[in-house]
Design an enzyme around this catalytic site. Structure first.
Site, PDB file in Angstrom:
ATOM      1  N   PRO A 232       0.846  -1.203   0.000  1.00 52.92           N
ATOM      2  CA  PRO A 232       0.000   0.000   0.000  1.00 52.92           C
ATOM      3  C   PRO A 232       0.879   1.250   0.000  1.00 52.92           C
ATOM      4  O   PRO A 232       1.697   1.437   0.904  1.00 52.92           O
ATOM      5  CB  PRO A 232      -0.790  -0.121   1.306  1.00 52.92           C
ATOM      6  CG  PRO A 232       0.100  -0.920   2.203  1.00 52.92           C
ATOM      7  CD  PRO A 232       0.856  -1.873   1.317  1.00 52.92           C
ATOM      8  N   ASP A 402       5.894   3.766   1.216  1.00 53.86           N
ATOM      9  CA  ASP A 402       5.217   2.587   1.765  1.00 53.86           C
ATOM     10  C   ASP A 402       4.379   3.035   2.960  1.00 53.86           C
ATOM     11  O   ASP A 402       4.921   3.411   4.006  1.00 53.86           O
ATOM     12  CB  ASP A 402       6.277   1.565   2.183  1.00 53.86           C
ATOM     13  CG  ASP A 402       5.681   0.238   2.634  1.00 53.86           C
ATOM     14  OD1 ASP A 402       4.482   0.203   2.980  1.00 53.86           O
ATOM     15  OD2 ASP A 402       6.427  -0.765   2.658  1.00 53.86           O
ATOM     16  N   HIS A 403       3.050   2.976   2.811  1.00 49.48           N
ATOM     17  CA  HIS A 403       2.164   3.500   3.859  1.00 49.48           C
ATOM     18  C   HIS A 403       2.094   2.599   5.087  1.00 49.48           C
ATOM     19  O   HIS A 403       1.476   2.960   6.090  1.00 49.48           O
ATOM     20  CB  HIS A 403       0.751   3.698   3.295  1.00 49.48           C
ATOM     21  CG  HIS A 403       0.022   4.833   3.925  1.00 49.48           C
ATOM     22  ND1 HIS A 403       0.293   5.299   5.203  1.00 49.48           N
ATOM     23  CD2 HIS A 403      -0.991   5.608   3.471  1.00 49.48           C
ATOM     24  CE1 HIS A 403      -0.509   6.307   5.497  1.00 49.48           C
ATOM     25  NE2 HIS A 403      -1.306   6.526   4.464  1.00 49.48           N
ATOM     26  N   ARG A 404       2.739   1.436   5.040  1.00 52.44           N
ATOM     27  CA  ARG A 404       2.761   0.579   6.223  1.00 52.44           C
ATOM     28  C   ARG A 404       3.642   1.162   7.319  1.00 52.44           C
ATOM     29  O   ARG A 404       3.419   0.899   8.507  1.00 52.44           O
ATOM     30  CB  ARG A 404       3.252  -0.825   5.845  1.00 52.44           C
ATOM     31  CG  ARG A 404       2.298  -1.606   4.945  1.00 52.44           C
ATOM     32  CD  ARG A 404       2.898  -2.908   4.471  1.00 52.44           C
ATOM     33  NE  ARG A 404       4.084  -2.702   3.636  1.00 52.44           N
ATOM     34  CZ  ARG A 404       4.750  -3.687   3.038  1.00 52.44           C
ATOM     35  NH1 ARG A 404       4.351  -4.947   3.199  1.00 52.44           N
ATOM     36  NH2 ARG A 404       5.808  -3.433   2.289  1.00 52.44           N
TER      37      ARG A 404
END
Length: 431
Positions: A232, A402-404
């Site tokens: 994500p 990286d939205h994590r």
């Protein structure tokens, strides 16, 4: 006495199969331990592959131009000439494991995997008696009947390249610049050597109805891009005024400094304040890298994509960084990079500004937390703080993260500090 298999080695962590560029030895040839027997194209580079065994190259299973999975047998080496026919019979019978006359136990695969050695690791075109030449140079030398041992390589780190072979052949196959034995026919004028780094050209001419197979490089890009689908990501754009950076570049360009090195240095220095942007995700948690290694995307002439790495870009001075970058690009296009020179990046830059692109979004590389897409610097009419209008050079940058592990505020703060450095204190990049 024994017969050994030579296996397709894993030359990088992402390599699943390799392509045989050329066999340096022919069936029946004597081979010494540590001698190059084959040149293999991995997903990123061409590498000379050596053998751990002494004997004779008895049989080639995978011919030049063919591919094979990592770990599969590509040839047999017999310790004695008497065993060559036995090795051929073994190959014809479909034998999959190395056999030994003294023991029925198969030789472990790790013992048969040849050791990769890059030509770029050597300071000259000979190392411990081993000739270092590009695959194209070896092929050309064989066609033109040129003795490679008489050549001094002009490629990176003394590697013999095709142009060296052509130059010698054009001089009448003499190892030194002497008068040719016979006049060169006027019907066959000598062409100048081809440039070392030609401008990017189409991979293949488009023919309606034809399917052109992907190259090894292109297949590697496909695998990497598909691997990012499950990540994500989010994107943030920013406008940076580059008048100060452009002025600095003009001042130090004559000293060999490149704009790519300046941008990489600016990003690396900014990452010192934002270690999370230099981090990556793992199932165990956030991996904070100890070094700031800037990968920069480079298009290959045969259609692939590679990301040479400027290691410790925050700590290296701009002049050394520029020299390193020039060397990396030359060796990348000659497929001579060592694995750590293209797979150790912690943050990536992708610059299409040189093509006049205003802005674009880049795809996040596997194993990294962010990639910065850089557009062209253009003249823009802007409002100044005193209420007037002025013309300023501005470029659009877009970061994909990286939205994590990285959130919008983190990326925005990084871009703010990057813009502040480029706009107000670009001279600090030379310190």
């Amino acid at each position: 006495m024994s017969i050994h298999e030579v296996f397709m080695p894993a030359l990088s962590s992402t390599m699943t199969e390799g392509k045989i560029v050329s066999w340096v030895k022919s069936p029946g040839d004597k081979v010494e331990k540590g001698e190059t027997v084959v040149v293999v194209e991995s997903d990123k580079a061409d590498m000379d592959v050596e053998t751990f065994y002494e004997g004779f190259l008895a049989h080639i299973i995978v011919e030049a131009g063919e591919t094979a999975p990592v770990g599969s047998a590509i040839a047999f080496i017999a310790e004695t000439e008497a065993e060559i026919e036995q090795a051929k019979s073994l190959a014809n019978s479909g034998g999959a494991a190395a056999t030994t006359t003294s023991s029925p136990e198969p030789v472990p695969a790790t013992a048969s995997v040849a050791t990769p050695t890059l030509a770029s690791q050597n300071g000259s075109n000979h190392k411990e008696g081993r000739l270092v030449a590009s695959p194209r140079a070896r092929k050309l030398a064989k066609e033109l009947k040129v003795d490679l041992t008489t050549l001094q390589g002009s490629g990176p780190h003394g590697r013999i390249v095709a142009e060296d072979v052509e130059a010698l052949s054009n001089k009448g196959k003499q190892p030194a610049p002497v008068a040719p034995a016979a006049p060169i026919p006027t019907s066959a004028p000598v062409a100048p050597p081809a440039p070392r780094t030609p401008a990017p050209t189409p991979v293949a001419a488009a023919v309606p109805g034809q399917i052109v197979p992907l190259t090894t490089f292109q297949n590697a890009v496909v695998r990497n891009m598909v691997a990012t689908i499950s990540v994500p990501v989010f994107r943030v754009g920013y406008t940076i005024t580059t008048d100060g950076l452009d002025k600095l570049y003009k001042q130090i360009k004559s000293k060999g400094v490149t704009m790519t090195a300046l941008l990489a240095k600016a990003v690396a220095v900014t990452l010192q304040k934002h270690p999370l942007l230099n981090a990556s995700y793992s199932e165990q948690g956030i991996v904070y890298h100890s070094d700031i290694n800037i990968s920069v995307a480079v298009a290959m002439d045969d259609g692939g994509l590679i990301t040479p790495v400027l290691q410790n870009a925050d700590a290296v001075d701009i002049y050394s960084l520029s020299r390193t970058w020039k060397s990396l690009v030359e060796r990348a296009r000659a497929k001579q990079l060592q694995p750590q020179e293209y797979n150790s990046g912690t943050f990536t830059l992708s610059n299409l500004g040189m093509f006049g692109v205003d802005k674009f979004d880049a795809i996040l590389p596997p194993g990294q937390g962010s990639i910065l897409a850089i557009g062209a610097s253009r003249s823009q009419v802007v409002a100044t703080p005193d209420g007037l209008f002025a013309v300023r050079q501005q470029m659009q940058v877009n970061i994909t993260s990286d939205h994590r592990i990285i959130y919008g505020a983190h990326a925005a703060a990084f871009l703010q500090d990057l813009a502040k450095l480029i706009e107000t204190n670009p001279q600090s990049l030379t310190l």
